[in-house]
Enzyme design. Structure first.
Site, PDB file in Angstrom:
ATOM      1  N   MET A 103      42.209  40.697  34.939  1.00  0.00           N
ATOM      2  CA  MET A 103      41.660  41.634  35.919  1.00  0.00           C
ATOM      3  C   MET A 103      40.151  41.487  36.116  1.00  0.00           C
ATOM      4  O   MET A 103      39.602  42.066  37.040  1.00  0.00           O
ATOM      5  CB  MET A 103      41.932  43.073  35.476  1.00  0.00           C
ATOM      6  CG  MET A 103      43.379  43.457  35.566  1.00  0.00           C
ATOM      7  SD  MET A 103      44.017  43.353  37.241  1.00  0.00           S
ATOM      8  CE  MET A 103      43.080  44.628  38.033  1.00  0.00           C
ATOM      9  N   TYR A 104      39.479  40.770  35.224  1.00  0.00           N
ATOM     10  CA  TYR A 104      38.014  40.677  35.317  1.00  0.00           C
ATOM     11  C   TYR A 104      37.610  39.792  36.478  1.00  0.00           C
ATOM     12  O   TYR A 104      38.325  38.852  36.804  1.00  0.00           O
ATOM     13  CB  TYR A 104      37.442  40.123  34.019  1.00  0.00           C
ATOM     14  CG  TYR A 104      37.561  41.037  32.832  1.00  0.00           C
ATOM     15  CD1 TYR A 104      38.007  42.336  32.933  1.00  0.00           C
ATOM     16  CD2 TYR A 104      37.220  40.583  31.574  1.00  0.00           C
ATOM     17  CE1 TYR A 104      38.114  43.154  31.816  1.00  0.00           C
ATOM     18  CE2 TYR A 104      37.311  41.385  30.449  1.00  0.00           C
ATOM     19  CZ  TYR A 104      37.764  42.672  30.577  1.00  0.00           C
ATOM     20  OH  TYR A 104      37.853  43.472  29.482  1.00  0.00           O
TER      21      TYR A 104
END
Length: 154
Positions: A103-104
């Site tokens: 998700m980063y």
């Protein structure tokens, strides 16, 4: 000076490194987070690389007591800044434990998803892979996050 740019996750009671305006301090912390900045000279950097390493669970992996968080690379920091921060953490402070997630970077956006991993990939090409322990996380299903690869749900 690259001040307060590297965030390391720390276990409760682990020693924290802090360098501000060229003054190195080492102390105990009960916080989960501590900031680290770059030493202003090589002698200080050499003395700061007294990182402690511990065995990771029941594995044979030895990891630094500090784990470098990477959630800002690609959103709040450029790829070049991320690579520089990785170099400082690894080369000057001895951090070999890196945390990332699919998700980063944060905040989550389709157009930046994966930029953190691309930053780490660029940096890893300059290191011996067996010297780095990379931790990651995966994301569960979400109706609003539809751009992640390999999702079975619609």
């Amino acid at each position: 000076m690259l001040r307060a740019a590297i965030v390391v996750m720390m276990a409760e009671g682990v020693s924290a490194f802090s360098v501000t305006n060229g003054v190195a301090m080492m102390g105990r912390t009960r916080s989960l987070f501590s900031t680290v900045s770059r030493p202003t000279n090589r002698r200080m950097a050499t003395s700061m690389k007294a990182m402690e390493y511990v065995k990771l669970g029941n594995s044979d992996l030895k990891v630094s007591r500090c784990c470098l968080g990477t959630m800002t690379w690609g959103q709040q920091n450029t790829m070049e800044e991320g690579v520089e921060q990785l170099n400082v953490a690894f080369d000057e402070f001895g951090v070999n434990f890196i945390d990332t997630a699919e998700m980063y970077p944060i905040p989550v956006k389709a157009e930046t998803q994966g930029d953190t991993d691309r930053t780490i990939s660029k940096w890893l090409k300059t290191k011996r892979r067996e010297d780095v322990v990379l931790a990651t996380k995966v994301t569960g299903y979400s109706d609003r996050i539809t751009w992640l690869p390999g999702r079975l749900f619609e």
